[in-house]
Design a protein around this motif. Structure first.
Motif, PDB file in Angstrom:
ATOM      1  N   ALA A   5       2.518  -6.270   4.469  1.00  0.00           N
ATOM      2  CA  ALA A   5       1.418  -5.304   4.439  1.00  0.00           C
ATOM      3  C   ALA A   5       1.835  -4.043   3.685  1.00  0.00           C
ATOM      4  O   ALA A   5       1.049  -3.495   2.906  1.00  0.00           O
ATOM      5  N   ASP A   6       3.071  -3.594   3.901  1.00  0.00           N
ATOM      6  CA  ASP A   6       3.550  -2.399   3.199  1.00  0.00           C
ATOM      7  C   ASP A   6       3.648  -2.649   1.702  1.00  0.00           C
ATOM      8  O   ASP A   6       3.299  -1.779   0.889  1.00  0.00           O
ATOM      9  N   VAL A   7       4.117  -3.828   1.318  1.00  0.00           N
ATOM     10  CA  VAL A   7       4.226  -4.159  -0.106  1.00  0.00           C
ATOM     11  C   VAL A   7       2.830  -4.223  -0.732  1.00  0.00           C
ATOM     12  O   VAL A   7       2.599  -3.675  -1.813  1.00  0.00           O
ATOM     13  N   ILE A   8       1.898  -4.881  -0.041  1.00  0.00           N
ATOM     14  CA  ILE A   8       0.525  -4.972  -0.547  1.00  0.00           C
ATOM     15  C   ILE A   8      -0.087  -3.580  -0.651  1.00  0.00           C
ATOM     16  O   ILE A   8      -0.726  -3.235  -1.645  1.00  0.00           O
ATOM     17  N   GLU A   9       0.115  -2.769   0.358  1.00  0.00           N
ATOM     18  CA  GLU A   9      -0.436  -1.415   0.347  1.00  0.00           C
ATOM     19  C   GLU A   9       0.148  -0.614  -0.808  1.00  0.00           C
ATOM     20  O   GLU A   9      -0.576   0.085  -1.524  1.00  0.00           O
ATOM     21  N   ALA A  10       1.458  -0.718  -1.016  1.00  0.00           N
ATOM     22  CA  ALA A  10       2.093   0.024  -2.103  1.00  0.00           C
ATOM     23  C   ALA A  10       1.541  -0.428  -3.459  1.00  0.00           C
ATOM     24  O   ALA A  10       1.252   0.401  -4.334  1.00  0.00           O
TER      25      ALA A  10
END
Length: 122
Positions: A5-10
């Motif tokens: 989720a953090d990678v997608i958000e970034a």
């Protein structure tokens, strides 16, 4: 899951920022071209005003200023300027509408990312 989720958000944040910057550049270019057109029209108008305010020739039978011809030419100039100003207004409205549309898309993407992040953290 939170790492994904953090990678997608970034990634989405970078894409959104890139889209925002590209939109701003496009709007700036459009506004610059509109401004340049307005400056050119202003210079033309200054030239016409200078001609009208210039030294007045001595009246002669052959070179006398015909009031009807002058009024007709002035009406033509006013009509031309009216068309030019309408075109500029339309271009500005299109640039603003495009900017607003892109801002709405960015907000939608931001909301989608937040929803995806919440779903992944559950």
């Amino acid at each position: 899951r939170t790492d994904v989720a953090d990678v997608i958000e970034a990634q989405m944040c970078r894409l959104i920022e890139q889209a925002r910057q590209e939109t701003e550049i496009k709007v700036k270019l459009e506004l610059k071209s509109i401004r340049d057109a307005m400056i050119a029209m202003d210079q033309q108008l200054d030239g016409l005003l200078h001609q009208l305010e210039g030294p007045r020739p001595k009246p002669s039978v052959r070179g006398a200023l015909d009031g009807d011809a002058f009024g007709k030419r002035l009406a033509e100039v006013e009509q031309h300027w009216g068309h030019e100003l309408k075109a500029i207004r339309d271009e500005v409205q299109m640039a603003v509408a495009s900017h607003n549309h892109n801002a709405d898309l960015l907000a939608h993407h931001r909301d989608t990312i937040s929803g995806m992040k919440e779903a992944c953290t559950r």
